[in-house]
Design a protein around this motif. Structure first.
Motif, short mmCIF file in Angstrom:
data_model
loop_
_atom_site.label_atom_id
_atom_site.label_comp_id
_atom_site.label_asym_id
_atom_site.label_seq_id
_atom_site.Cartn_x
_atom_site.Cartn_y
_atom_site.Cartn_z
N LEU A 200 24.61 11.28 29.77
CA LEU A 200 25.40 10.18 29.23
C LEU A 200 25.40 9.00 30.21
N CYS A 201 25.86 7.87 29.77
CA CYS A 201 26.01 6.68 30.62
C CYS A 201 24.69 6.31 31.30
N LEU A 202 23.68 6.04 30.49
CA LEU A 202 22.35 5.69 30.99
C LEU A 202 21.81 6.72 31.97
N GLY A 203 22.09 7.99 31.69
CA GLY A 203 21.56 9.07 32.50
C GLY A 203 22.37 9.43 33.72
N MET A 204 23.53 8.77 33.92
CA MET A 204 24.30 9.01 35.14
C MET A 204 25.09 10.30 35.13
N LEU A 205 25.65 10.70 33.97
CA LEU A 205 26.61 11.81 33.96
C LEU A 205 26.26 12.90 32.95
N THR A 206 26.50 14.14 33.36
CA THR A 206 26.45 15.23 32.40
C THR A 206 27.74 15.18 31.58
N LYS A 207 27.74 15.83 30.44
CA LYS A 207 28.93 15.82 29.59
C LYS A 207 30.11 16.47 30.31
N GLU A 208 29.84 17.52 31.05
CA GLU A 208 30.91 18.22 31.78
C GLU A 208 31.59 17.29 32.80
N THR A 209 30.80 16.60 33.59
CA THR A 209 31.36 15.69 34.60
C THR A 209 32.03 14.49 33.94
N ALA A 210 31.46 13.99 32.87
CA ALA A 210 32.04 12.83 32.19
C ALA A 210 33.45 13.12 31.70
N GLY A 211 33.75 14.38 31.38
CA GLY A 211 35.07 14.73 30.86
C GLY A 211 36.11 15.06 31.91
N GLU B 13 34.56 1.81 44.14
CA GLU B 13 33.30 1.06 44.24
C GLU B 13 32.43 1.72 45.30
N VAL B 14 31.24 2.14 44.90
CA VAL B 14 30.31 2.79 45.80
C VAL B 14 28.96 2.10 45.69
N GLN B 15 28.29 1.91 46.83
CA GLN B 15 27.01 1.22 46.84
C GLN B 15 25.87 2.23 46.78
N LEU B 16 24.86 1.86 46.00
CA LEU B 16 23.63 2.64 45.98
C LEU B 16 22.88 2.36 47.27
N PRO B 17 21.97 3.23 47.68
CA PRO B 17 21.17 2.95 48.88
C PRO B 17 20.42 1.62 48.73
N ALA B 18 20.20 0.95 49.83
CA ALA B 18 19.52 -0.35 49.81
C ALA B 18 18.15 -0.27 49.16
N ALA B 19 17.50 0.89 49.25
CA ALA B 19 16.16 1.07 48.67
C ALA B 19 16.16 0.98 47.15
N CYS B 20 17.33 0.99 46.50
CA CYS B 20 17.38 0.95 45.03
C CYS B 20 17.23 -0.47 44.47
N ALA B 21 17.47 -1.49 45.28
CA ALA B 21 17.43 -2.86 44.77
C ALA B 21 16.06 -3.21 44.19
N ARG B 22 15.01 -2.90 44.90
CA ARG B 22 13.66 -3.28 44.43
C ARG B 22 13.29 -2.60 43.11
N PRO B 23 13.39 -1.26 42.99
CA PRO B 23 13.02 -0.65 41.70
C PRO B 23 13.95 -1.04 40.56
N MET B 24 15.16 -1.52 40.89
CA MET B 24 16.08 -1.96 39.85
C MET B 24 15.89 -3.45 39.54
N ARG B 25 14.91 -4.05 40.17
CA ARG B 25 14.53 -5.45 39.94
C ARG B 25 15.67 -6.44 40.21
N GLU C 90 27.87 12.19 41.22
CA GLU C 90 26.85 12.62 40.26
C GLU C 90 26.12 11.41 39.69
N GLY C 91 26.87 10.36 39.37
CA GLY C 91 26.23 9.14 38.85
C GLY C 91 25.24 8.54 39.83
N ILE C 92 25.62 8.47 41.09
CA ILE C 92 24.75 7.90 42.12
C ILE C 92 23.53 8.80 42.34
N ASP C 93 23.75 10.10 42.41
CA ASP C 93 22.62 11.02 42.60
C ASP C 93 21.61 10.87 41.45
#
Length: 192
Positions: free
Chosen positions: A37-48, A130-142, A179-182
């Motif tokens: 769910l949520c663009l692939g971030m969460l399993t249904k169990e965690t989302a609940g 508020e949690v930041q993704l690793p800096a390496a995520c900026a480029r592939p996320m355009r 889980e979302g960040i992972d």
């Protein structure tokens, strides 16, 4: 038939086959977005995990609104609303929202927030995190922004049902965010 008249149709067929193969080729991004769910971030169990305890089925609405600019990743233009609804409800009850945004500056932590830990930068509060993704995520996320932040906002009904128990709210929020960040770092192959 003249062979030179066959060149263009042959090239077009080959190009169409290549485009179709690329779109159908499995990738972590497509796999996680299809399975979770949520663009692939969460399993249904965690989302609940965060729940106002009024019953109802878990419903996720991925509201694709205004984007972060042309060419930016669609994850930036989507807010994930995690809701509960019953057959009696006329509208779904929001439990929390999850939002990913590129940003130039980071917000200061809420006064009752805790560090996120697990090697990530950011903070977890009972109402908002508020949690930041690793800096390496900026480029592939355009994005050219120096930070990509995942924000979780907890609905008032959930706060009330948790009796404003800061420790419980922070624990559940941390599980959802980690889980979302992972899953995002797996989708974009940008782990720390």
């Amino acid at each position: 038939m003249n062979k030179r008249h066959l060149v263009l149709p042959t090239v077009l067929v080959v190009a169409a086959a290549v485009v179709a193969a690329i779109q159908l080729w499995p990738s972590p991004l497509k796999d996680l977005r299809a399975r979770n769910l949520c663009l692939g971030m969460l399993t249904k169990e965690t989302a609940g995990l965060l729940d106002d305890r009024k019953g109802g089925e878990l419903v996720v609405d991925e509201d694709k609104g205004a984007g972060a600019g042309a060419g930016a990743d669609p994850v930036f233009s989507t807010i994930c609303f995690v809701e509960r609804e019953t057959k009696k409800d006329t509208t779904a009850r929001i439990q929390y929202t999850l939002d990913v945004r590129p940003t130039d500056t980071l917000n200061k932590p809420a006064k009752d927030a805790a560090p996120v830990g697990a090697g990530y930068s950011g903070w977890i509060g009972p109402r908002q995190s508020e949690v930041q993704l690793p800096a390496a995520c900026a480029r592939p996320m355009r994005t050219s922004a120096p930070h990509v932040t995942v924000t979780l906002k907890v609905a008032p009904g959930v706060l009330v049902k948790e009796n404003w128990d800061t420790a419980a709210l922070i624990s559940k929020s941390r599980t959802i965010l980690l889980e979302g960040i992972d899953n995002l770092t797996e989708q974009y192959d940008c782990t720390t």
